[in-house]
Design an enzyme around this catalytic site. Structure first.
Site, PDB file in Angstrom:
ATOM      1  N   SER A  78       2.187  -8.568  -4.640  1.00  0.00           N
ATOM      2  CA  SER A  78       2.948  -8.678  -3.392  1.00  0.00           C
ATOM      3  C   SER A  78       2.161  -9.250  -2.220  1.00  0.00           C
ATOM      4  CB  SER A  78       3.527  -7.312  -2.988  1.00  0.00           C
ATOM      5  OG  SER A  78       2.506  -6.452  -2.523  1.00  0.00           O
ATOM      6  N   LYS A  87       0.247  -3.773   2.555  1.00  0.00           N
ATOM      7  CA  LYS A  87       1.151  -4.757   3.155  1.00  0.00           C
ATOM      8  C   LYS A  87       0.644  -5.115   4.554  1.00  0.00           C
ATOM      9  CE  LYS A  87       4.449  -4.531  -0.046  1.00  0.00           C
ATOM     10  NZ  LYS A  87       3.629  -4.082  -1.148  1.00  0.00           N
TER      11      LYS A  87
END
Length: 146
Positions: free
Chosen positions: A67, A104
């Site tokens: 990701s 993230k």
């Protein structure tokens, strides 16, 4: 020393060492034309001193997944995470979200907090009051194999 294993990250604590470092050539390594070898001056370099600013608040974690590939964080890369740093907009953070750790990019503004992946195949996550959410630490460096 392994500290904790989660689905997406494996955490490690820095090991205390009395190492004086490894050889370091201060003049750099040419990526163009070769440099004369007599210009090199050998010194010692400690990666602990170079990469860790607050030893008591620093942990390592290994990335699992894709990701964050557009931020240069690939599967199995080793992250250096400092828990003493302020989590501000646009920093890459390790977060605990609804029972799992994830890494993230933080998006913080007056309207809320989002966790933004750096891969278009993954959705942006809006943090709400219903989420069990903690910003665990800020990623300061990444170590990768080539």
């Amino acid at each position: 020393m392994r500290l904790h294993t989660a689905k997406n990250l494996t955490f490690f604590t820095p090991k205390n060492t009395n190492s004086i470092g490894i050889p370091y050539f201060d003049t750099g390594v040419s990526a163009g034309f070769p440099s004369p070898t007599e210009d090199f001056i050998e010194q010692r370099l400690s990666l602990d001193k170079e990469l860790i600013k607050n030893k008591e608040a620093t942990f390592f974690a290994r990335v699992s997944g894709q990701s964050m590939i557009d931020a240069g964080l690939d599967d199995k890369d080793l992250l250096i995470i400092d828990r003493s740093l302020e989590p501000i907009n646009n920093k890459i953070a390790v977060c605990f979200l609804d029972g799992e750790f994830t890494v993230k990019r933080l998006r913080v503004d007056k309207n809320g907090v989002w966790l933004k992946p750096e891969n278009p195949n993954y959705p942006i996550i809006k943090i709400t009051e219903e989420n069990d959410f903690i910003i665990w630490g800020i990623v300061t460096n990444v170590i990768k194999k080539v």
